[in-house]
Design an enzyme around this catalytic site. Sequence first.
Site, PDB file in Angstrom:
ATOM      1  N   PHE A  77    -136.787  87.925 -62.234  1.00 15.56           N
ATOM      2  CA  PHE A  77    -137.985  87.271 -62.768  1.00 15.56           C
ATOM      3  C   PHE A  77    -137.909  85.748 -62.682  1.00 15.56           C
ATOM      4  O   PHE A  77    -138.927  85.070 -62.726  1.00 15.56           O
ATOM      5  CB  PHE A  77    -138.194  87.698 -64.242  1.00 15.56           C
ATOM      6  CG  PHE A  77    -137.384  86.892 -65.206  1.00 15.56           C
ATOM      7  CD1 PHE A  77    -137.875  85.699 -65.740  1.00 15.56           C
ATOM      8  CD2 PHE A  77    -136.097  87.280 -65.571  1.00 15.56           C
ATOM      9  CE1 PHE A  77    -137.112  84.938 -66.617  1.00 15.56           C
ATOM     10  CE2 PHE A  77    -135.337  86.520 -66.444  1.00 15.56           C
ATOM     11  CZ  PHE A  77    -135.844  85.342 -66.963  1.00 15.56           C
ATOM     12  N   CYS A 111    -129.652  80.999 -62.552  1.00 19.16           N
ATOM     13  CA  CYS A 111    -128.273  81.463 -62.386  1.00 19.16           C
ATOM     14  C   CYS A 111    -127.334  80.295 -62.125  1.00 19.16           C
ATOM     15  O   CYS A 111    -126.130  80.424 -62.256  1.00 19.16           O
ATOM     16  CB  CYS A 111    -128.180  82.475 -61.256  1.00 19.16           C
ATOM     17  SG  CYS A 111    -128.393  81.734 -59.646  1.00 19.16           S
ATOM     18  N   LYS A 169    -139.704  94.696 -53.633  1.00 21.96           N
ATOM     19  CA  LYS A 169    -140.085  95.033 -55.010  1.00 21.96           C
ATOM     20  C   LYS A 169    -139.873  93.792 -55.874  1.00 21.96           C
ATOM     21  O   LYS A 169    -138.756  93.438 -56.237  1.00 21.96           O
ATOM     22  CB  LYS A 169    -139.249  96.183 -55.582  1.00 21.96           C
ATOM     23  CG  LYS A 169    -139.828  96.632 -56.927  1.00 21.96           C
ATOM     24  CD  LYS A 169    -138.816  97.180 -57.881  1.00 21.96           C
ATOM     25  CE  LYS A 169    -138.089  96.165 -58.715  1.00 21.96           C
ATOM     26  NZ  LYS A 169    -138.891  95.437 -59.722  1.00 21.96           N
ATOM     27  N   SER A 171    -129.296  90.707 -62.896  1.00 23.21           N
ATOM     28  CA  SER A 171    -128.188  90.647 -63.852  1.00 23.21           C
ATOM     29  C   SER A 171    -126.973  91.429 -63.341  1.00 23.21           C
ATOM     30  O   SER A 171    -127.111  92.349 -62.528  1.00 23.21           O
ATOM     31  CB  SER A 171    -128.646  91.208 -65.193  1.00 23.21           C
ATOM     32  OG  SER A 171    -129.019  92.556 -65.025  1.00 23.21           O
ATOM     33  N   GLU A 179    -123.674  85.239 -70.897  1.00 23.23           N
ATOM     34  CA  GLU A 179    -124.816  84.572 -70.257  1.00 23.23           C
ATOM     35  C   GLU A 179    -125.984  84.570 -71.240  1.00 23.23           C
ATOM     36  O   GLU A 179    -126.492  85.631 -71.606  1.00 23.23           O
ATOM     37  CB  GLU A 179    -125.215  85.291 -68.960  1.00 23.23           C
ATOM     38  CG  GLU A 179    -126.345  84.577 -68.227  1.00 23.23           C
ATOM     39  CD  GLU A 179    -126.720  85.208 -66.890  1.00 23.23           C
ATOM     40  OE1 GLU A 179    -126.710  86.449 -66.786  1.00 23.23           O
ATOM     41  OE2 GLU A 179    -127.025  84.446 -65.958  1.00 23.23           O
TER      42      GLU A 179
HETATM   43  P1  NAD Z   1    -132.556  92.196 -64.055  1.00 18.88           P
HETATM   44  O1  NAD Z   1    -131.241  92.702 -63.623  1.00 18.88           O
HETATM   45  O2  NAD Z   1    -133.077  92.599 -65.380  1.00 18.88           O
HETATM   46  O3  NAD Z   1    -133.698  92.627 -63.004  1.00 18.88           O
HETATM   47  C1  NAD Z   1    -133.570  92.365 -61.617  1.00 18.88           C
HETATM   48  C2  NAD Z   1    -134.388  93.390 -60.842  1.00 18.88           C
HETATM   49  O4  NAD Z   1    -133.850  94.701 -61.074  1.00 18.88           O
HETATM   50  C3  NAD Z   1    -135.853  93.447 -61.262  1.00 18.88           C
HETATM   51  O5  NAD Z   1    -136.633  93.626 -60.112  1.00 18.88           O
HETATM   52  C4  NAD Z   1    -135.910  94.656 -62.185  1.00 18.88           C
HETATM   53  O6  NAD Z   1    -137.176  95.300 -62.142  1.00 18.88           O
HETATM   54  C5  NAD Z   1    -134.823  95.569 -61.636  1.00 18.88           C
HETATM   55  N1  NAD Z   1    -134.144  96.338 -62.690  1.00 18.88           N
HETATM   56  C6  NAD Z   1    -133.903  95.959 -63.977  1.00 18.88           C
HETATM   57  N2  NAD Z   1    -133.210  96.911 -64.628  1.00 18.88           N
HETATM   58  C7  NAD Z   1    -132.996  97.901 -63.742  1.00 18.88           C
HETATM   59  C8  NAD Z   1    -132.321  99.163 -63.813  1.00 18.88           C
HETATM   60  N3  NAD Z   1    -131.722  99.579 -64.922  1.00 18.88           N
HETATM   61  N4  NAD Z   1    -132.293  99.936 -62.709  1.00 18.88           N
HETATM   62  C9  NAD Z   1    -132.871  99.524 -61.568  1.00 18.88           C
HETATM   63  N5  NAD Z   1    -133.526  98.345 -61.443  1.00 18.88           N
HETATM   64  C10 NAD Z   1    -133.585  97.545 -62.504  1.00 18.88           C
HETATM   65  O7  NAD Z   1    -132.508  90.598 -63.925  1.00 18.88           O
HETATM   66  P2  NAD Z   1    -133.614  89.546 -64.345  1.00 18.88           P
HETATM   67  O8  NAD Z   1    -133.660  89.481 -65.832  1.00 18.88           O
HETATM   68  O9  NAD Z   1    -134.889  89.794 -63.614  1.00 18.88           O
HETATM   69  O10 NAD Z   1    -133.005  88.201 -63.753  1.00 18.88           O
HETATM   70  C11 NAD Z   1    -132.084  87.412 -64.465  1.00 18.88           C
HETATM   71  C12 NAD Z   1    -130.673  87.621 -63.972  1.00 18.88           C
HETATM   72  O11 NAD Z   1    -130.604  87.361 -62.577  1.00 18.88           O
HETATM   73  C13 NAD Z   1    -129.675  86.682 -64.613  1.00 18.88           C
HETATM   74  O12 NAD Z   1    -128.511  87.393 -64.940  1.00 18.88           O
HETATM   75  C14 NAD Z   1    -129.405  85.660 -63.530  1.00 18.88           C
HETATM   76  O13 NAD Z   1    -128.154  85.016 -63.621  1.00 18.88           O
HETATM   77  C15 NAD Z   1    -129.501  86.501 -62.305  1.00 18.88           C
HETATM   78  N6  NAD Z   1    -129.773  85.710 -61.113  1.00 18.88           N
HETATM   79  C16 NAD Z   1    -128.762  85.554 -60.218  1.00 18.88           C
HETATM   80  C17 NAD Z   1    -128.951  84.779 -59.082  1.00 18.88           C
HETATM   81  C18 NAD Z   1    -127.832  84.572 -58.103  1.00 18.88           C
HETATM   82  O14 NAD Z   1    -128.082  84.123 -57.001  1.00 18.88           O
HETATM   83  N7  NAD Z   1    -126.590  84.881 -58.456  1.00 18.88           N
HETATM   84  C19 NAD Z   1    -130.194  84.180 -58.858  1.00 18.88           C
HETATM   85  C20 NAD Z   1    -131.214  84.385 -59.776  1.00 18.88           C
HETATM   86  C21 NAD Z   1    -130.997  85.152 -60.907  1.00 18.88           C
END
Ligand code: NAD
Length: 502
Positions: A158, A291, A182, A235, A402
């Site tokens: 997000f 991140c 997606k 995450s 985090e």
């Molecule tokens: P998230 O893991 O909640 O969601 C990421 C994606 O996975 C979304 O599209 C979501 O719909 C899907 N998703 C969520 N839960 C799921 C599940 N149980 N099963 C399958 N799919 C699922 O992450 P977020 O809250 O959208 O983003 C924030 C996180 O992303 C933070 O931890 C941040 O550090 C990380 N991030 C990392 C980088 C990097 O390059 N390392 C860059 C941006 C964000």
Amino acid sequence: MTILEEPIKEPLMLRNYVGGEWLESKGEIVDVVNPATGKVIAKVPTSTKDEINAAVEAAKEAFAEWRRTPPLARARCMFRLKDLMEEQFEELSRIQTMEHGKTIDESRGETRRGIENVEVATGIPSFMMGYNLEDIASGIDEYLIRQPLGVFGIIGPFNFPFMVPLWFIPYALATGNCIVVKPSSEDPISQVKIAEMAEEAGIPAGVYNLVNGGRTVVSGMLDHPDIKGICFVGSTPVGHDVIYRKCGETGKRVIAQCGAKNFLLVMPDADLAGTIATCMTSFYGNAGQRCLAGANLVVVGEGLSEQEYDAFYKKIVDAFVDTASKIRVGYGLDELVQMGPLRDKDKKHNVVRFIEKGVEEGARLRLDGRKVNLVGDWPHTCFLNPTVFDEVTQDMAIGKDEIFGPVASIMRAKGFDEAIEMIHSSPFGNSASIFTSNGKMAREFQYRVECGNIGINVGIVAPMAFFPFSGMKDSFFGVLHGQGQEAIRFFTESKVVIQRWF
Ligand code: NAD
């Protein structure tokens, strides 16, 4: 206070883009809410398993023709996509502010960084070249060619709704693969706009598909035998336990870029004004939902007596608190605002819980962001002001987990080695920075620290599109990274040919 014109006037009814058609989903519809105003700006479907399967089928069918399209013709699609993004630059940026909450300047930066990936992918006729050697034995030649694999799934987080999927999309397409994107269901509007532009840019039906939704869509991608690889950013629990594990089981290629807890070290010889100013964007940019955001600021007393160290620590903390307290918080479409809201009220509550834990665990609360003070009259639902704790230790939740919000944890380290140990005791390895005017110390930091992105007097270590977006330990699972040459290798198979003519 002047609010820029909002590009979304009425709630948008978002659809899926599959096989070149815009389709209504049979799944449940959820609201996308502007976190600053509380208004519904779109309705997005959480698509069904059949719908994701149909998208993979469409992509698979389109692959046969797309892989035969000359790289130069595929590059021209990228040029057209770039032109459309430039034409709609400001609208795209304002949409990001409306759907995510970040300030308009941050959104413009995100749009620019996203477009840069499309620009890099226009170089595909050169980037995709293999290599060769004549006469590996007398009269026999050997060469390597790079070929696309088929269909890839791209799953976005997000926090950068426009840019992050573009770490992968242009490279996947330019190398001749087909994709199903997606977006995060929390802020999917930017990705729908990109799909519209991909259609206008002449990318053939089925090559570029977009399926909105959540877990059902992700598990549909992971289970589908015709998906060759997954690019995930999100995450660590989801990236490791769901994505990386399942890709291992099913033999899919994977890039899983995950969570972080980034350390910034301030050495006694650092430029104070430059360091504090840089820290503000590092800790509070994107309301800390980055991140690469600074999380732990370690004041290092290398070479100082106890008295000198106490004075140095106090100087840093006072300057940090004073500057953070002046950050203007409000609706990101006001150009005077420097920090927007959290993405939604649950995220705000999560950050508030961390602040409460910090107090319970004995850290010193120097600036309490729960006391919300806004530019403009907006509902307080998702807003927080900057928070600063000092005397934080790594056994505290605010020092190790985090938070993903505008909270700074200031820590002490007597010397450089101790500070490096603190970084290494964290399971994450996304990014780390040092502020110093000592080149030898900076070089030592770069050499020893186990993090994928290293900053030297830089607070947000965001690699440009022609470098990989790196990450180590629990911040990254896979081998090749997103962006640039590594993405091109990820999206292609290296095929070796040996030929002899009798
Ligand atoms: P998230 O893991 O909640 O969601 C990421 C994606 O996975 C979304 O599209 C979501 O719909 C899907 N998703 C969520 N839960 C799921 C599940 N149980 N099963 C399958 N799919 C699922 O992450 P977020 O809250 O959208 O983003 C924030 C996180 O992303 C933070 O931890 C941040 O550090 C990380 N991030 C990392 C980088 C990097 O390059 N390392 C860059 C941006 C964000």
